[in-house]
Enzyme design. Sequence first.
Site, PDB file in Angstrom:
ATOM      1  N   ARG A 167      -7.527 -35.054  51.203  1.00 53.88           N
ATOM      2  CA  ARG A 167      -7.549 -34.698  49.779  1.00 53.88           C
ATOM      3  C   ARG A 167      -6.675 -35.619  48.932  1.00 53.88           C
ATOM      4  O   ARG A 167      -6.713 -35.554  47.713  1.00 53.88           O
ATOM      5  CB  ARG A 167      -7.106 -33.249  49.585  1.00 53.88           C
ATOM      6  CG  ARG A 167      -8.100 -32.267  50.198  1.00 53.88           C
ATOM      7  CD  ARG A 167      -7.797 -30.852  49.828  1.00 53.88           C
ATOM      8  NE  ARG A 167      -6.381 -30.552  50.007  1.00 53.88           N
ATOM      9  CZ  ARG A 167      -5.910 -29.366  50.312  1.00 53.88           C
ATOM     10  NH1 ARG A 167      -6.724 -28.362  50.456  1.00 53.88           N
ATOM     11  NH2 ARG A 167      -4.621 -29.173  50.454  1.00 53.88           N
ATOM     12  N   CYS A 168      -5.909 -36.487  49.567  1.00 58.48           N
ATOM     13  CA  CYS A 168      -4.993 -37.389  48.860  1.00 58.48           C
ATOM     14  C   CYS A 168      -5.661 -38.750  48.641  1.00 58.48           C
ATOM     15  O   CYS A 168      -6.098 -39.395  49.599  1.00 58.48           O
ATOM     16  CB  CYS A 168      -3.716 -37.552  49.681  1.00 58.48           C
ATOM     17  SG  CYS A 168      -2.598 -38.820  49.052  1.00 58.48           S
TER      18      CYS A 168
END
Length: 118
Positions: free
Chosen positions: A9-10
Amino acid sequence: MTEIWHNPRCSKSRTAKAALDEAGVAYTERRYLDDPPTAEELDAVLKRIGAEPWDVARLNEPVAKELGLKDMERDRARWIEVMVANPVLIQRPIVLTDDGGAVVARDEASVRKALDSA
């Protein structure tokens, strides 16, 4: 083998992973939020990076604020314990290289350094 501590998700983590893919580097992916490191593993990685836990802590995370991490005494073992219990506090991505090095690969220069060592 090269390893990346990755959070999909980063965006910075995805960028580092894509750079490893593009360079054709063989690596293992550790989704460290799902598979947190042990205290011993985190300690070893910090030594490879040449950093203290507070150097790679994500102090703006809500849990960091709840724990008062910014004001916590700089006790290495205690910080490692807190970070292992709350892996979201570990800066990402971390690339562990074949030569025993490690970098927090949050920018292009760090990714390049990791690739040079991979």
